[in-house]
Structure formats: C-alpha cells, structure tokens
Design an enzyme around this catalytic site. Sequence first.
Site, short mmCIF file in Angstrom:
data_model
loop_
_atom_site.label_atom_id
_atom_site.label_comp_id
_atom_site.label_asym_id
_atom_site.label_seq_id
_atom_site.Cartn_x
_atom_site.Cartn_y
_atom_site.Cartn_z
N ALA A 125 0.85 -1.18 0.00
CA ALA A 125 0.00 0.00 0.00
C ALA A 125 0.89 1.23 0.00
O ALA A 125 1.97 1.23 0.61
CB ALA A 125 -0.91 -0.02 1.22
N TYR A 126 0.44 2.28 -0.66
CA TYR A 126 1.24 3.48 -0.84
C TYR A 126 0.68 4.62 -0.01
O TYR A 126 -0.48 4.99 -0.14
CB TYR A 126 1.30 3.85 -2.33
CG TYR A 126 2.12 2.82 -3.06
CD1 TYR A 126 3.47 3.01 -3.27
CD2 TYR A 126 1.57 1.60 -3.44
CE1 TYR A 126 4.25 2.05 -3.88
CE2 TYR A 126 2.35 0.62 -4.04
CZ TYR A 126 3.68 0.85 -4.26
OH TYR A 126 4.45 -0.12 -4.84
#
Length: 149
Positions: free
Chosen positions: A27-28
């Site tokens: 996840a960013y």
Amino acid sequence: MEIERKFLIHTLPEDLDSYPSSTLEQAYLCTEPVVRVRRSDDTYTLTYKSKGLMSREEYNLPLTRDSYEHLKAKADGNVIRKRRYRIPLESGLTIELDLFDTPFEDLRLAEVEFSSEEEALAFVPPPWFGEDVTWSSKYHNSTLSRKHV
C-alpha cells in the site's frame, strides 16, 4: 541504490510452480516520493524510493504486523496484491516475476536487479520476456496504486 529493468511478460515459464514464491501486499502512503508499506508472507516493511526509472535510491525499514496494518489503513488508492516468483538465471541474477491479483490480474511483470547501471544496460533478457518497460513509470506499482478501477 536500486538498479533494475522491468519487462512485460506474455508467456509464462512452463515450470513456474517449481520456483520459490511469496504473496505480497503493498500500500502506498505517498507516491512522490514513494513511501510504501509491504507485507511479504509474514515480513513487514516500510520503503522509501526516490524518483527515477532504472536507478533510484531505496531504503527499507522493518515493521511489526500491527504497524503495517495501521499504516495500510492510511493508504491512498489501490492496495496492490500479487504473487512473486524468484527465478534464478545462469548469470547469478534473479528474475522476480509478479502475477497480480484483481484488479490487475492481466498484468505480468518481470524485474531483474543489478549491481551497476552498466550491468543493467548490458542485460540480454530471456526469449520469453516481452516488451522492456524500464523507461515507463506506467508500470511502477506506485502508479498502479493511483489507477482508477
């Protein structure tokens, strides 16, 4: 420093299941610069990557599962899920072949990391590799995380 080339894959090796693999979820938190959290099986990491295509600075810090879950909840965009196969080459290099889960299930990418830019530029890919997309940020996982699906 991370130095890698990236290729689209249209034909998978016949003996794919004979190679070691991991389930990855990432996840960013930010995409410019890249700040990512990743789960690889039962290992959790926070990663910073600078701008760049073939060569970029990369720093990794270990996380606990709780820290990972807390940060993942704060992610912008898509959480990327994929299976990564590690396929050794006779040269001593390793192909990291990623097969993505929904919504990117049609995407197959191979990355090869190198110790120098000269080594990367001299690399001759195996015949089953497709288009070289090293110079396109379109195939960065951080870009996929922002893609509307």
